[in-house]
Design a protein around this motif. Structure first.
Motif, PDB file in Angstrom:
ATOM      1  N   SER A 117     -14.946  -1.129  -6.841  1.00  0.00           N
ATOM      2  CA  SER A 117     -14.226  -0.561  -5.700  1.00  0.00           C
ATOM      3  C   SER A 117     -14.355  -1.538  -4.538  1.00  0.00           C
ATOM      4  O   SER A 117     -15.464  -1.972  -4.209  1.00  0.00           O
ATOM      5  N   TYR A 118     -13.226  -1.878  -3.940  1.00  0.00           N
ATOM      6  CA  TYR A 118     -13.190  -2.767  -2.785  1.00  0.00           C
ATOM      7  C   TYR A 118     -12.686  -2.026  -1.568  1.00  0.00           C
ATOM      8  O   TYR A 118     -11.660  -1.342  -1.628  1.00  0.00           O
ATOM      9  N   ALA A 137      -5.622  -5.316  -9.287  1.00  0.00           N
ATOM     10  CA  ALA A 137      -5.854  -4.048  -8.603  1.00  0.00           C
ATOM     11  C   ALA A 137      -5.195  -2.950  -9.426  1.00  0.00           C
ATOM     12  O   ALA A 137      -3.999  -2.985  -9.671  1.00  0.00           O
ATOM     13  N   LEU A 182      -4.838  -8.481  -2.092  1.00  0.00           N
ATOM     14  CA  LEU A 182      -6.175  -8.480  -2.694  1.00  0.00           C
ATOM     15  C   LEU A 182      -6.162  -9.207  -4.038  1.00  0.00           C
ATOM     16  O   LEU A 182      -7.054 -10.008  -4.328  1.00  0.00           O
ATOM     17  N   GLU A 183      -5.146  -8.950  -4.860  1.00  0.00           N
ATOM     18  CA  GLU A 183      -5.028  -9.640  -6.144  1.00  0.00           C
ATOM     19  C   GLU A 183      -4.921 -11.149  -5.951  1.00  0.00           C
ATOM     20  O   GLU A 183      -5.540 -11.924  -6.680  1.00  0.00           O
ATOM     21  N   TYR A 208     -12.048  -7.717   3.319  1.00  0.00           N
ATOM     22  CA  TYR A 208     -12.349  -6.869   2.167  1.00  0.00           C
ATOM     23  C   TYR A 208     -13.782  -7.105   1.748  1.00  0.00           C
ATOM     24  O   TYR A 208     -14.381  -8.137   2.057  1.00  0.00           O
ATOM     25  N   ARG A 225      -2.456  -4.252  -2.198  1.00  0.00           N
ATOM     26  CA  ARG A 225      -2.793  -4.570  -3.590  1.00  0.00           C
ATOM     27  C   ARG A 225      -2.434  -6.015  -3.918  1.00  0.00           C
ATOM     28  O   ARG A 225      -3.228  -6.736  -4.517  1.00  0.00           O
ATOM     29  N   VAL A 285      -9.739   0.161  -3.027  1.00  0.00           N
ATOM     30  CA  VAL A 285      -8.921  -0.255  -4.168  1.00  0.00           C
ATOM     31  C   VAL A 285      -9.821  -0.460  -5.381  1.00  0.00           C
ATOM     32  O   VAL A 285     -10.852  -1.119  -5.293  1.00  0.00           O
ATOM     33  N   GLU A 286      -9.408   0.110  -6.509  1.00  0.00           N
ATOM     34  CA  GLU A 286     -10.136  -0.044  -7.767  1.00  0.00           C
ATOM     35  C   GLU A 286      -9.597  -1.271  -8.494  1.00  0.00           C
ATOM     36  O   GLU A 286      -8.389  -1.404  -8.697  1.00  0.00           O
ATOM     37  N   VAL A 287     -10.515  -2.176  -8.860  1.00  0.00           N
ATOM     38  CA  VAL A 287     -10.151  -3.476  -9.424  1.00  0.00           C
ATOM     39  C   VAL A 287     -10.834  -3.667 -10.773  1.00  0.00           C
ATOM     40  O   VAL A 287     -12.008  -3.310 -10.953  1.00  0.00           O
TER      41      VAL A 287
END
Length: 124
Positions: free
Chosen positions: A91-92, A57, A49-50, A105, A46, A74-76
């Motif tokens: 969604s990633y 995230a 990705l952020e 990603y 998380r 991951v839901e963003v």
């Protein structure tokens, strides 16, 4: 000098420790795995990705260990709107290596927060 000799003798007695000199033996005699725990992987994924996308995230909807590491969905929050149910989510698919480092990603879908999936169980 004697310290070096003792170290060599102890390594000869336990040859499996040569590959993992920093590992500790577990209760069953196997060398402990250096892989991160699932919770560490989730937190790190998380955060990474952020940092890469600049987007928050919000949750992890899918998580599994693979041969090469880890795979997560991951839901963003992509675009915040008012009311919140109109915010744009995505969604990633996130791939990590065995050490928990992000290797790739991609966005797999976008949707409004207030919308349910169109897919229904049983194909009705």
């Amino acid at each position: 000098m004697s310290n070096t000799k003792n170290t060599s003798q102890s390594q000869a007695a336990r040859p499996h420790d040569r590959q993992h000199h920093d590992s500790h033996d577990s209760k069953d005699g196997n060398v402990a795995d250096d892989r991160p725990s699932p919770m560490e992987v989730l937190r790190n994924a998380r955060g990474q990705l952020e940092e890469l996308t600049g987007m928050a995230a919000e949750s992890v909807s899918s998580f599994e260990q693979t041969e090469d590491g880890w795979s997560l969905e991951v839901e963003v929050l992509e675009l915040e709107r008012v009311p919140d149910t109109m915010s744009l989510m995505a969604s990633y698919q996130v791939e990590l290596d065995g050490a928990g480092q992000l290797t790739g990603y991609r966005r797999v879908r976008r949707y409004e927060r207030g919308r349910a999936d169109a897919h229904r169980p049983g194909g009705r």
